[in-house]
Design a protein around this motif. Structure first.
Motif, short mmCIF file in Angstrom:
data_model
loop_
_atom_site.label_atom_id
_atom_site.label_comp_id
_atom_site.label_asym_id
_atom_site.label_seq_id
_atom_site.Cartn_x
_atom_site.Cartn_y
_atom_site.Cartn_z
N ASN A 1 66.38 67.19 30.01
CA ASN A 1 65.52 66.89 31.08
C ASN A 1 64.03 67.04 30.94
N ALA A 2 63.11 66.61 31.50
CA ALA A 2 61.50 66.84 31.31
C ALA A 2 61.24 68.21 31.01
N ASN A 3 62.01 69.21 31.23
CA ASN A 3 61.58 70.53 31.08
C ASN A 3 62.04 70.81 29.67
N ASP A 4 62.65 69.87 28.84
CA ASP A 4 63.20 70.22 27.53
C ASP A 4 62.10 69.53 26.70
N ASP A 5 61.01 68.81 26.88
CA ASP A 5 60.12 67.79 26.36
C ASP A 5 59.53 68.78 25.16
N VAL A 6 59.45 68.11 23.91
CA VAL A 6 58.42 68.59 23.04
C VAL A 6 57.70 67.46 22.56
N ILE A 7 56.46 67.55 21.89
CA ILE A 7 55.46 66.46 21.51
C ILE A 7 55.62 66.40 20.02
N VAL A 8 55.71 65.27 19.56
CA VAL A 8 55.90 64.99 18.03
C VAL A 8 54.53 64.26 17.84
N GLU A 9 53.49 64.74 17.19
CA GLU A 9 52.29 64.11 16.94
C GLU A 9 52.51 63.40 15.40
N PHE A 10 51.86 62.23 15.20
CA PHE A 10 52.02 61.78 14.04
C PHE A 10 50.61 61.67 13.04
N PHE A 11 50.44 61.92 11.98
CA PHE A 11 49.67 61.81 11.13
C PHE A 11 49.70 61.10 9.75
N GLY A 12 48.47 60.53 9.37
CA GLY A 12 48.80 59.49 8.01
C GLY A 12 49.49 58.18 8.28
N MET A 13 50.28 57.92 7.44
CA MET A 13 51.19 56.89 7.37
C MET A 13 52.21 56.89 8.52
N PRO A 14 52.78 57.98 8.99
CA PRO A 14 53.73 58.03 10.26
C PRO A 14 52.99 57.51 11.28
N ARG A 15 51.72 57.71 11.56
CA ARG A 15 50.87 57.40 12.65
C ARG A 15 50.73 55.87 12.63
N VAL A 16 50.40 55.25 11.61
CA VAL A 16 50.14 53.87 11.29
C VAL A 16 51.70 53.19 11.69
N ARG A 17 52.58 53.84 11.19
CA ARG A 17 53.93 53.11 11.37
C ARG A 17 54.39 53.37 12.88
N ALA A 18 54.34 54.30 13.52
CA ALA A 18 54.26 54.41 14.90
C ALA A 18 53.62 53.82 15.92
N GLY A 19 52.47 53.43 15.46
CA GLY A 19 51.69 52.73 16.12
C GLY A 19 51.12 53.59 17.34
N ARG A 20 51.13 54.87 17.26
CA ARG A 20 50.80 55.78 18.18
C ARG A 20 50.27 57.18 17.59
N ALA A 21 49.76 58.04 18.40
CA ALA A 21 49.14 59.39 17.85
C ALA A 21 50.31 60.33 18.22
N GLU A 22 51.34 60.17 19.07
CA GLU A 22 51.88 61.18 19.71
C GLU A 22 53.41 60.32 20.42
N LEU A 23 54.23 61.30 20.43
CA LEU A 23 55.45 60.88 21.40
C LEU A 23 55.95 62.00 22.02
N THR A 24 56.31 61.91 23.26
CA THR A 24 56.88 63.27 23.85
C THR A 24 58.32 62.66 24.07
N VAL A 25 59.26 63.71 23.51
CA VAL A 25 60.87 63.52 23.42
C VAL A 25 61.45 64.79 24.17
N SER A 26 62.73 64.82 24.58
CA SER A 26 63.44 65.55 24.91
C SER A 26 64.42 66.03 23.70
N ALA A 27 64.50 67.01 23.32
CA ALA A 27 65.21 67.65 22.04
C ALA A 27 65.22 68.73 22.12
N ALA A 28 66.45 69.35 21.60
CA ALA A 28 66.97 70.93 21.42
C ALA A 28 66.61 71.28 19.92
N THR A 29 66.84 70.27 19.07
CA THR A 29 66.52 70.66 17.69
C THR A 29 65.38 69.79 17.06
#
Length: 91
Positions: A2-30
């Motif tokens: 749920n939202a309490n499990d959210d982590v933020i993935v920040e993108f730099f360099g080519m990953p940022r270009v490919r993602a088309g964004r600077a960051e993404l919030t996801v729910s993830a345990a690992t």
């Protein structure tokens, strides 16, 4: 998850270009769960994981900017930040 499990993935360099964004919030345990969520949300980053599930060698993943994640089974805590970078030579 749920939202309490959210982590933020920040993108730099080519990953940022490919993602088309600077960051993404996801729910993830690992870290692996986070990378699966990244590839689902950003298909242009499908190459971030190898077929065996490991991080592809052209990418680096940092936990909170403090150390690099080498095992995608690394547990995450809510609020963690993962930094996804290109492993560019000569960077």
């Amino acid at each position: 998850m749920n939202a309490n499990d959210d982590v933020i993935v920040e993108f730099f360099g080519m990953p940022r270009v490919r993602a088309g964004r600077a960051e993404l919030t996801v729910s993830a345990a690992t870290a692996g769960d986070a990378m699966a969520a990244v590839t689902a949300a950003c298909p242009a980053l499908a190459s971030v994981r190898q077929p065996d599930g490991r991080l592809a060698p052209q990418y680096l993943l940092s936990m909170d900017g403090e150390h690099f994640v080498t095992d995608l089974a690394q547990p995450l805590r809510p609020g963690d930040r993962l930094l996804l970078l290109s492993a560019d030579a000569g960077g």
